[in-house]
Design a protein around this motif. Structure first.
Motif, PDB file in Angstrom:
ATOM      1  N   VAL A  62     -91.236  22.819 -79.613  1.00 64.08           N
ATOM      2  CA  VAL A  62     -90.413  24.015 -79.786  1.00 64.08           C
ATOM      3  C   VAL A  62     -91.160  25.154 -79.118  1.00 64.08           C
ATOM      4  O   VAL A  62     -92.392  25.225 -79.203  1.00 64.08           O
ATOM      5  CB  VAL A  62     -90.196  24.331 -81.290  1.00 64.08           C
ATOM      6  CG1 VAL A  62     -89.470  25.659 -81.471  1.00 64.08           C
ATOM      7  CG2 VAL A  62     -89.430  23.198 -81.966  1.00 64.08           C
ATOM      8  N   GLN A 110     -91.321  29.551 -78.099  1.00 63.60           N
ATOM      9  CA  GLN A 110     -90.917  30.889 -78.514  1.00 63.60           C
ATOM     10  C   GLN A 110     -91.400  31.884 -77.483  1.00 63.60           C
ATOM     11  O   GLN A 110     -92.610  32.119 -77.372  1.00 63.60           O
ATOM     12  CB  GLN A 110     -91.477  31.206 -79.900  1.00 63.60           C
ATOM     13  CG  GLN A 110     -90.984  32.502 -80.492  1.00 63.60           C
ATOM     14  CD  GLN A 110     -91.332  32.629 -81.962  1.00 63.60           C
ATOM     15  OE1 GLN A 110     -92.397  32.207 -82.413  1.00 63.60           O
ATOM     16  NE2 GLN A 110     -90.441  33.209 -82.742  1.00 63.60           N
ATOM     17  N   LEU A 147     -86.846  31.061 -81.819  1.00 66.18           N
ATOM     18  CA  LEU A 147     -87.301  29.701 -81.579  1.00 66.18           C
ATOM     19  C   LEU A 147     -86.310  28.958 -80.689  1.00 66.18           C
ATOM     20  O   LEU A 147     -85.095  29.106 -80.845  1.00 66.18           O
ATOM     21  CB  LEU A 147     -87.445  28.948 -82.914  1.00 66.18           C
ATOM     22  CG  LEU A 147     -88.403  29.569 -83.920  1.00 66.18           C
ATOM     23  CD1 LEU A 147     -88.295  28.839 -85.259  1.00 66.18           C
ATOM     24  CD2 LEU A 147     -89.830  29.543 -83.408  1.00 66.18           C
ATOM     25  N   TRP A 164     -85.637  24.994 -79.375  1.00 68.03           N
ATOM     26  CA  TRP A 164     -85.972  23.555 -79.326  1.00 68.03           C
ATOM     27  C   TRP A 164     -86.104  23.149 -77.865  1.00 68.03           C
ATOM     28  O   TRP A 164     -85.255  23.499 -77.042  1.00 68.03           O
ATOM     29  CB  TRP A 164     -84.884  22.752 -80.025  1.00 68.03           C
ATOM     30  CG  TRP A 164     -85.057  21.277 -79.862  1.00 68.03           C
ATOM     31  CD1 TRP A 164     -85.880  20.458 -80.586  1.00 68.03           C
ATOM     32  CD2 TRP A 164     -84.415  20.438 -78.901  1.00 68.03           C
ATOM     33  NE1 TRP A 164     -85.779  19.164 -80.133  1.00 68.03           N
ATOM     34  CE2 TRP A 164     -84.894  19.118 -79.104  1.00 68.03           C
ATOM     35  CE3 TRP A 164     -83.486  20.673 -77.895  1.00 68.03           C
ATOM     36  CZ2 TRP A 164     -84.458  18.050 -78.329  1.00 68.03           C
ATOM     37  CZ3 TRP A 164     -83.055  19.602 -77.124  1.00 68.03           C
ATOM     38  CH2 TRP A 164     -83.544  18.305 -77.342  1.00 68.03           C
ATOM     39  N   THR A 175     -87.660  16.276 -77.978  1.00 69.88           N
ATOM     40  CA  THR A 175     -88.021  15.364 -79.054  1.00 69.88           C
ATOM     41  C   THR A 175     -88.245  13.983 -78.468  1.00 69.88           C
ATOM     42  O   THR A 175     -87.539  13.576 -77.544  1.00 69.88           O
ATOM     43  CB  THR A 175     -86.925  15.320 -80.134  1.00 69.88           C
ATOM     44  OG1 THR A 175     -86.853  16.595 -80.788  1.00 69.88           O
ATOM     45  CG2 THR A 175     -87.201  14.250 -81.183  1.00 69.88           C
ATOM     46  N   PHE A 188     -95.052  25.143 -79.501  1.00 64.34           N
ATOM     47  CA  PHE A 188     -95.465  24.513 -80.750  1.00 64.34           C
ATOM     48  C   PHE A 188     -95.095  23.025 -80.701  1.00 64.34           C
ATOM     49  O   PHE A 188     -93.995  22.676 -80.251  1.00 64.34           O
ATOM     50  CB  PHE A 188     -94.726  25.107 -81.949  1.00 64.34           C
ATOM     51  CG  PHE A 188     -94.974  26.558 -82.223  1.00 64.34           C
ATOM     52  CD1 PHE A 188     -94.064  27.522 -81.781  1.00 64.34           C
ATOM     53  CD2 PHE A 188     -96.073  26.983 -82.948  1.00 64.34           C
ATOM     54  CE1 PHE A 188     -94.257  28.872 -82.056  1.00 64.34           C
ATOM     55  CE2 PHE A 188     -96.278  28.324 -83.227  1.00 64.34           C
ATOM     56  CZ  PHE A 188     -95.370  29.274 -82.773  1.00 64.34           C
TER      57      PHE A 188
END
Lengths: 107, 120
Positions: free
Chosen positions: B37, B39, B45, B47, B50, B95
């Protein structure tokens, strides 16, 4: 793709106030909705998963609910440590998406 | 204790590349999907990507598809994000985050983040 909106974008409140934040999905996402709290300079913290399941260690003044594509985070009695920005996130389908955030600041 | 520690961020020129790493400990890394994620400064935030437990399945935001690649090494308990053709709009704190449960799509542990700055 599913988009998430949040309202309000900011709210000014006092300690002890009840604060409600709403998140809306553009499509049905079942209960695949999480809420996070983020303080400046820190990583987000997971508060609620599956729309209403409170994470271990999160105070019970936080609660989540759902009605169709509308989701609500409620802080029943705002505490000093709750001033922060709150984000919702849908996990129903990829691409995952966060809402734009709601900043809770001091009135 | 679960720990996620990102590294690899820094200043890079537009068009350059970086590889971020996320070293995981305190849980069975190979049994959890992992997520990146980001920013942007002063923003919300976003995404990014994954990856499944085995690494065989990956998902990307449209904004990074084709120029970011996520991977993992379960033998090293490490998650990676290869970022190529970087653009100014990729400037952000990145992150890594762990799925809450083996089937969850929420993220219960996050690293402290690593800052990527794309600028000439």
């Amino acid at each position: 793709d599913i988009q998430m909106t949040q309202s309000p974008s900011s709210v000014s409140a006092s300690v002890g106030d009840r604060v409600t934040i709403t998140c809306r999905a553009t499509q049905a996402i079942s209960s695949w909705l999480a809420w996070y709290q983020q303080k400046p300079g820190k990583a987000p913290k997971l508060l609620i998963s599956a729309a209403s399941s409170l994470q271990s260690g999160v105070p019970s003044r936080f609660s989540g609910s759902a009605s169709g594509t509308d989701f609500t985070l409620t802080i029943s009695s705002l505490q000093p440590e709750d001033f922060a920005t709150y984000y919702c996130q849908q996990g129903n389908s990829f691409p995952f998406a966060f809402g734009p955030g709601t900043k809770v600041d001091v009135k | 204790e679960v720990q996620l520690l990102e590294s690899g961020g820094g200043l890079v020129q537009p068009g350059g590349s970086l590889r971020l790493s996320c070293a995981a400990s305190g849980f069975t890394f190979s049994t959890y999907a992992m997520t990146w994620v980001r920013q942007a400064p002063g923003k919300g935030l976003e995404w990014v990507s994954t990856i499944s437990t085995s690494g065989s399945t990956t998902y990307y935001a449209d904004s990074v598809k084709g120029h970011f690649t996520v991977s993992r090494d379960n033998s090293k308990n490490t998650l990676y994000l290869q970022m190529n053709s970087l653009r100014a709009e990729d400037t952000a704190i990145y992150f890594c985050a762990k799925a809450y449960t083996t089937s969850s799509r929420a993220f219960d542990y996050w690293g402290q983040g690593t800052l990527v700055t794309v600028s000439s």
